[in-house]
Scaffold this motif. Structure first.
Motif, PDB file in Angstrom:
ATOM      1  N   GLU A 100       0.822  -1.218   0.000  1.00  0.00           N
ATOM      2  CA  GLU A 100       0.000   0.000   0.000  1.00  0.00           C
ATOM      3  C   GLU A 100       0.851   1.261   0.000  1.00  0.00           C
ATOM      4  O   GLU A 100       0.466   2.278  -0.588  1.00  0.00           O
ATOM      5  N   ASP A 101       2.018   1.224   0.643  1.00  0.00           N
ATOM      6  CA  ASP A 101       2.845   2.428   0.702  1.00  0.00           C
ATOM      7  C   ASP A 101       3.520   2.751  -0.630  1.00  0.00           C
ATOM      8  O   ASP A 101       4.183   3.785  -0.747  1.00  0.00           O
ATOM      9  N   SER A 105      -2.323   7.021  -3.640  1.00  0.00           N
ATOM     10  CA  SER A 105      -3.558   7.265  -2.890  1.00  0.00           C
ATOM     11  C   SER A 105      -4.207   5.933  -2.532  1.00  0.00           C
ATOM     12  O   SER A 105      -3.848   4.875  -3.057  1.00  0.00           O
ATOM     13  N   LYS A 106      -5.180   6.030  -1.641  1.00  0.00           N
ATOM     14  CA  LYS A 106      -5.937   4.839  -1.239  1.00  0.00           C
ATOM     15  C   LYS A 106      -6.762   4.302  -2.400  1.00  0.00           C
ATOM     16  O   LYS A 106      -6.954   3.081  -2.526  1.00  0.00           O
ATOM     17  N   LEU A 107      -7.231   5.184  -3.272  1.00  0.00           N
ATOM     18  CA  LEU A 107      -8.007   4.743  -4.429  1.00  0.00           C
ATOM     19  C   LEU A 107      -7.157   3.895  -5.367  1.00  0.00           C
ATOM     20  O   LEU A 107      -7.617   2.861  -5.881  1.00  0.00           O
ATOM     21  N   ASP A 108      -5.915   4.306  -5.603  1.00  0.00           N
ATOM     22  CA  ASP A 108      -5.028   3.513  -6.458  1.00  0.00           C
ATOM     23  C   ASP A 108      -4.758   2.139  -5.851  1.00  0.00           C
ATOM     24  O   ASP A 108      -4.683   1.133  -6.562  1.00  0.00           O
ATOM     25  N   TRP A 109      -4.605   2.094  -4.541  1.00  0.00           N
ATOM     26  CA  TRP A 109      -4.383   0.813  -3.864  1.00  0.00           C
ATOM     27  C   TRP A 109      -5.611  -0.090  -3.991  1.00  0.00           C
ATOM     28  O   TRP A 109      -5.488  -1.290  -4.267  1.00  0.00           O
ATOM     29  N   ASP A 110      -6.801   0.477  -3.829  1.00  0.00           N
ATOM     30  CA  ASP A 110      -8.028  -0.320  -3.981  1.00  0.00           C
ATOM     31  C   ASP A 110      -8.194  -0.813  -5.416  1.00  0.00           C
ATOM     32  O   ASP A 110      -8.622  -1.957  -5.645  1.00  0.00           O
TER      33      ASP A 110
END
Length: 383
Positions: A100-101, A105-110
């Motif tokens: 994730e790091d 962004s969180k959206l890219d990770w999802d």
């Protein structure tokens, strides 16, 4: 014939080898093996008989895949479909092991998690298998360094977790042992002190009883303070050990995280951070690149004729105060010739003109000077 194992009914075909037709009913020690190439089950005797001499085709009718003996293993799950899905999931997640790091962004990770799950389900259900396998091979080839770096980080985190867990278990065991030893020691001291107290009371007077009570209170206070100090010391020691283990784990993780190839974003995964290696820091220069020892327009001499300088040279009071005549020569000549080599016209042209900087019309100062020279009257103050 159906049998039961741990209360779960078995089907008849699960008890019979599809190759040699041997039954577990007649051979209770029979062990079935599977190969992740095709997941066809066969007994261990058939595996040894068919594949001991080298790779061979699967003996199941209709399956033409080449199998090797070293890849046969015991089936973990009763449902062969679950076994196959778990193997596919492990293989895909071993390749697409981004963290994730590494995303902006969180959206890219999802989105990455959804993309990985879609590829897994495509392989499980048989949808676009060739395209999915090609994408996996292409990604693995172009991102081999980052895949290995993340695998090393995962193994490091797992080993750190096991070390921390074993450390905590050992500390808990030591605390229990110390508490048990402390309890036994206090119990023995209490019994010995009670016997000594009773014997001294029996042989003493009333004043001795008062003194004994005071001594007992002092001993209890000393023991309680010593116990508290020992507990504080143990807590500080454990905190220091935990801090050292965390620092070492973070240092290793940081070294491993810099080993990837994150500066090139793969086409399969979007939204990864672009990490660039920083330039090495230049040494600090307090003069901003100015060379004080450079003498392009003058030559520094040891003596210059001057009445004042001769007096300063001979004055011991000034020398005692730190005055250096050579330093005076150097600084005076440096300041005198410092402006040489600076061309004002070029600097003004680069800056766009000093008059434009202050919002003045071009040539207004020159026009005022020309008017004053012709008429003899001072021009009006333009400011």
């Amino acid at each position: 014939m159906a049998s039961r194992e741990n209360g779960t009914p078995r089907r008849d075909e699960d008890e019979v080898c599809p190759i040699c037709k041997s039954s577990r009913y007649l051979n209770p020690d029979m062990r079935f093996l599977i190969n992740p190439e095709c997941y066809h089950k066969m007994c261990e005797s058939c595996v040894d008989r068919i594949f001991s001499s080298g790779p061979n085709a699967c003996p199941v009718i209709g399956c033409k895949k080449t199998l090797r003996k070293n890849r046969f293993r015991t089936q973990t799950f009763e449902d062969i479909g679950v076994e196959r899905e778990v193997d596919i999931r492990k293989r895909v997640m071993r390749i697409l092991n981004r963290r994730e790091d590494e995303f902006d962004s969180k959206l890219d990770w999802d989105n990455f998690l959804e993309q990985r799950e879609t590829m897994i389900m495509n392989l499980v259900t048989g949808v676009d298998i060739a395209k999915t396998e090609a994408n996996l091979r292409k990604y693995e080839t172009s991102n081999l360094d980052s895949i290995r770096a993340n695998q090393a980080r995962e193994s490091q985190e797992a080993s750190s977790f096991l070390e921390q867990q074993s450390f905590e278990q050992e500390q808990a065991r030591l605390r229990r042992q110390a508490a048990r030893e402390e309890y036994e020691k206090e119990h023995n001291e209490l019994l010995a002190g009670r016997e000594s107290f009773l014997s001294r009371l029996a042989a003493g007077t009333a004043d001795d009883a008062t003194n004994l009570a005071r001594e007992g209170q002092k001993i209890l206070l000393k023991k309680s303070s010593a116990r508290r100090s020992e507990e504080d010391r143990l807590r500080q020691k454990q905190a220091a050990l935990r801090g050292e283990s965390k620092k070492s784990a973070l240092g290793k993780t940081a070294l491993l995280s810099g080993a990837g190839d994150s500066d090139v974003e793969p086409s399969l995964i979007k939204g990864l951070k672009k990490v660039s290696i920083p330039e090495p820091e230049k040494p600090y220069d307090p003069f901003g690149g100015l060379d004080l020892g450079k003498k392009d327009y003058y030559v520094l001499k040891d003596h210059y004729p001057s009445q004042w300088l001769e007096e300063a040279r001979k004055n011991t009071t000034m020398a005692a105060g730190g005055f250096d005549i050579k330093e005076y020569y150097s600084r005076t000549l440096f300041e005198a010739f410092a402006g040489l080599g600076c061309f004002i016209d070029e600097e003004v042209a680069k800056r766009g003109g000093a008059s434009e900087t202050f919002g003045m019309r071009k040539g207004i100062a020159t026009q005022g000077a020309a008017q004053q020279a012709v008429t003899g009257k001072p021009a009006e103050d333009i400011f």
